[in-house]
Motif scaffolding. Structure first.
Motif, PDB file in Angstrom:
ATOM      1  N   LEU A  22      21.086   7.224 -22.541  1.00  0.00           N
ATOM      2  CA  LEU A  22      22.031   6.376 -23.278  1.00  0.00           C
ATOM      3  C   LEU A  22      22.061   6.776 -24.756  1.00  0.00           C
ATOM      4  O   LEU A  22      23.136   6.826 -25.373  1.00  0.00           O
ATOM      5  CB  LEU A  22      21.644   4.897 -23.141  1.00  0.00           C
ATOM      6  CG  LEU A  22      21.868   4.273 -21.746  1.00  0.00           C
ATOM      7  CD1 LEU A  22      21.379   2.821 -21.741  1.00  0.00           C
ATOM      8  CD2 LEU A  22      23.334   4.334 -21.325  1.00  0.00           C
ATOM      9  N   ALA A  23      20.877   7.080 -25.315  1.00  0.00           N
ATOM     10  CA  ALA A  23      20.812   7.529 -26.719  1.00  0.00           C
ATOM     11  C   ALA A  23      21.651   8.784 -26.916  1.00  0.00           C
ATOM     12  O   ALA A  23      22.369   8.924 -27.915  1.00  0.00           O
ATOM     13  CB  ALA A  23      19.365   7.785 -27.125  1.00  0.00           C
ATOM     14  N   ALA A  24      21.571   9.703 -25.942  1.00  0.00           N
ATOM     15  CA  ALA A  24      22.313  10.962 -26.041  1.00  0.00           C
ATOM     16  C   ALA A  24      23.816  10.759 -25.908  1.00  0.00           C
ATOM     17  O   ALA A  24      24.596  11.665 -26.204  1.00  0.00           O
ATOM     18  CB  ALA A  24      21.832  11.939 -24.968  1.00  0.00           C
ATOM     19  N   MET A  25      24.233   9.578 -25.453  1.00  0.00           N
ATOM     20  CA  MET A  25      25.669   9.241 -25.399  1.00  0.00           C
ATOM     21  C   MET A  25      26.074   8.415 -26.625  1.00  0.00           C
ATOM     22  O   MET A  25      27.245   8.070 -26.771  1.00  0.00           O
ATOM     23  CB  MET A  25      25.990   8.459 -24.133  1.00  0.00           C
ATOM     24  CG  MET A  25      25.729   9.203 -22.826  1.00  0.00           C
ATOM     25  SD  MET A  25      26.688  10.737 -22.665  1.00  0.00           S
ATOM     26  CE  MET A  25      28.334  10.079 -22.315  1.00  0.00           C
ATOM     27  N   GLY A  26      25.105   8.055 -27.471  1.00  0.00           N
ATOM     28  CA  GLY A  26      25.407   7.228 -28.639  1.00  0.00           C
ATOM     29  C   GLY A  26      25.506   5.745 -28.318  1.00  0.00           C
ATOM     30  O   GLY A  26      25.996   4.963 -29.143  1.00  0.00           O
ATOM     31  N   GLY A  42      21.002   8.070 -31.964  1.00  0.00           N
ATOM     32  CA  GLY A  42      22.244   8.140 -31.192  1.00  0.00           C
ATOM     33  C   GLY A  42      23.310   7.225 -31.758  1.00  0.00           C
ATOM     34  O   GLY A  42      24.486   7.605 -31.864  1.00  0.00           O
ATOM     35  N   ARG A  43      22.903   6.015 -32.151  1.00  0.00           N
ATOM     36  CA  ARG A  43      23.864   5.058 -32.698  1.00  0.00           C
ATOM     37  C   ARG A  43      24.447   5.564 -34.025  1.00  0.00           C
ATOM     38  O   ARG A  43      25.633   5.421 -34.281  1.00  0.00           O
ATOM     39  CB  ARG A  43      23.190   3.699 -32.912  1.00  0.00           C
ATOM     40  CG  ARG A  43      22.748   3.012 -31.634  1.00  0.00           C
ATOM     41  CD  ARG A  43      23.916   2.661 -30.736  1.00  0.00           C
ATOM     42  NE  ARG A  43      24.758   1.634 -31.292  1.00  0.00           N
ATOM     43  CZ  ARG A  43      26.065   1.517 -31.070  1.00  0.00           C
ATOM     44  NH1 ARG A  43      26.692   2.412 -30.318  1.00  0.00           N
ATOM     45  NH2 ARG A  43      26.768   0.553 -31.606  1.00  0.00           N
ATOM     46  N   GLY A  60      25.498  10.687 -19.424  1.00  0.00           N
ATOM     47  CA  GLY A  60      25.844   9.422 -18.789  1.00  0.00           C
ATOM     48  C   GLY A  60      27.334   9.373 -18.543  1.00  0.00           C
ATOM     49  O   GLY A  60      28.092  10.208 -19.035  1.00  0.00           O
ATOM     50  N   ALA A  61      27.759   8.400 -17.747  1.00  0.00           N
ATOM     51  CA  ALA A  61      29.181   8.213 -17.464  1.00  0.00           C
ATOM     52  C   ALA A  61      29.716   7.112 -18.367  1.00  0.00           C
ATOM     53  O   ALA A  61      29.011   6.153 -18.679  1.00  0.00           O
ATOM     54  CB  ALA A  61      29.374   7.829 -16.008  1.00  0.00           C
ATOM     55  N   VAL A  62      30.964   7.259 -18.788  1.00  0.00           N
ATOM     56  CA  VAL A  62      31.594   6.283 -19.677  1.00  0.00           C
ATOM     57  C   VAL A  62      32.813   5.704 -18.964  1.00  0.00           C
ATOM     58  O   VAL A  62      33.625   6.458 -18.415  1.00  0.00           O
ATOM     59  CB  VAL A  62      32.031   6.934 -21.008  1.00  0.00           C
ATOM     60  CG1 VAL A  62      32.595   5.883 -21.962  1.00  0.00           C
ATOM     61  CG2 VAL A  62      30.861   7.670 -21.658  1.00  0.00           C
TER      62      VAL A  62
END
Lengths: 324, 324
Positions: free
Chosen positions: B81-85, B203-204, A34-36
């Motif tokens: 989103l999970a993989a981005m935390g 992820g969190r 994803g993008a941040v």
């Protein structure tokens, strides 16, 4: 060279190379799950999404080039942000593409997206590219910001407000007919259809004045004015003689024996703004932005749009473009 | 009753009625030009986008119901989103639908979206519904938040880290084959394919430990592990005997004379996480989240994935699923 020659990962890599951005508010761009990105304290966020389907929203080589498709897919979203009073910040793009599509066509489409993003300071921070069955489907989500409590809502029209629009109406719808008929000339109408100009600056000034409401005109003012009237529980009285119409539209209508107001009321994709403001605020805004035209008034009422033409009044039904 | 019977505005109204949300951080939901929402101070925003095409990503009535399509279209984004935390917050949805589609099917699809959104506290705040030529195309953009500087990046793997995965691998790919073959039973595999579980909580916790990197396994671990190795400029050594595999997958492979590791390495859409952590952090995380399995180590190297099976080592090429 077709997409199927370079493969899914090949085309994604080519797209990525064109879209690299590294501005201050982007932490992670394209290339991860994803993008941040960072947002501005004190502002609310605005999200919009819009999809264009080949054969439905455009006919390639007839009503649009691939560059124009990319440009318009983003511009239509930026127009929605303008109608909320937001400054655009980020975009994510998804394309479903047929494997038989030329790589050069794909890249031209992304160049069109990049061009409009560069003009308005928007970063394309993420995307998805998948295989379509035959027709291309392009979906853009654009994100923007507006000062807290300042978003321009359809429900904000008040009795006594002036109703106004930016620039001229009906050009884009006529431009589509010019293209479909194969007529030469009428470049300004064609350009209005292919390369709409999102009214970001106007939206920002309206939000700063915090005075009224706005809608972007994607489906003709019949539909948009009705949405404002209904959401605001007030009547909008519009004067046909006040509607700003270009000389090119008048000429096209004279040549084709068409009604100018057909294009104004139901013509699609002008992407101008229709908005309402108290008279004194409107005067102040018009000093900042040229080419704004008052076309009517907001009156106490039941949520109808009343159309005054040749001294007679009629009710405008909310029949904008319907796609099904 | 088909979409063409109720019209574009009719189906949009029906969808809107199902999606009404009014949580604290949404200022304006569906019904204006754009949606307005608030973000949390001190957090960075994460945006992801994912598209599913009928006939390409699912075959209706064969590999999926419309409810499952809606559920998975959102769940795949939540997995990113999970993989981005990140914790998911908002979603916007665009659907291109054929006019011949049954209204009940459209509503079932949106019910699937709503179900997964309700489970994970996500609001569908906006959308677009347009006409498709024949196949449905569903695009979801999901937005989330992560504490500043804590996003899980593919480039975060360090020599000495443990490589681990959540739950079991290969089930979803086998579930697809179960459905395509028309075989009865194997409900757990079918469910893994149709209703993936985004690993939000994991992820969190990984973001809170701020220790490593993560990727969601959408295309098999061959591709995902290679992405981590390449981005981190390190080698990942994976041990075949350590890979967690379900009893159902073993049974299916025995019955069909298929290789379990085919599904593990290249099977699509498990939506588990593959992640790396220092050994002591991994032990701490495993006390909080069950069903985590160490499958290898990060070593100094050139960005390759080394696969150890039966005492022999080979290099895993990054051939996940390619769609073109």
């Amino acid at each position: 060279m077709k997409i199927s020659d370079v493969g899914e990962f090949g085309i994604i890599r080519m797209i990525q190379e064109r879209l690299s951005v590294s501005p201050e508010n982007v932490v992670v761009g394209i290339g991860d799950d994803g993008a941040v990105y960072r947002t501005t304290p004190g502002r609310e966020q605005v999200a919009v999404i819009d999809t264009m389907v080949e054969g439905e929203h455009f006919i390639i080589h007839r009503t649009a080039t691939w560059h124009a498709v990319g440009y318009k897919a983003v511009a239509a979203n930026l127009s929605d942000l303008a109608a909320m009073g937001a400054v655009p910040t980020q975009a994510v793009v998804s394309t479903a593409l047929a494997p038989t599509m030329e790589v050069s066509e794909v890249l031209a489409m992304y160049d069109g997206m990049q061009d409009v993003c560069r003009t308005y300071g928007v970063n394309i921070i993420g995307g998805d590219t998948v295989m379509a069955k035959e027709s291309a489907v392009i979906t853009v989500t654009a994100l923007g910001e507006v000062e807290a409590g300042r978003a321009l809502l359809r429900s904000g029209a008040k009795a006594g407000d002036i109703v106004a629009v930016s620039h001229t109406l009906g050009d884009a719808g006529a431009g589509l007919d010019v293209l479909l008929s194969g007529t030469a000339g009428y470049e300004s109408l064609v350009r209005a259809h292919q390369y709409p100009v999102p009214q970001i600056q106007l939206g920002r000034i309206l939000a700063a004045h915090h005075g009224g409401c706005a809608n972007d005109i994607s489906d003709g003012i019949a539909g948009e004015a009705n949405e404002i009237a209904k959401a605001s529980h007030a009547d909008l009285v519009l004067y046909a003689e006040s509607i700003p119409v270009s000389a090119a539209l008048r000429q096209w209508c004279a040549q084709e024996k068409k009604d100018v107001f057909h294009y104004v009321l139901q013509g699609g994709e002008d992407y101008e703004l229709i908005f309402t403001l108290p008279p004194e605020t409107f005067s102040a805004v018009r000093r900042q932005i040229p080419n704004l035209t008052p076309i009517g008034r907001v009156c106490a009422g039941t949520g109808r749009v009343r159309w005054v033409q040749d001294g007679k009044e009629s009710i405008v039904p909310p029949h904008g473009w319907t796609h099904f």
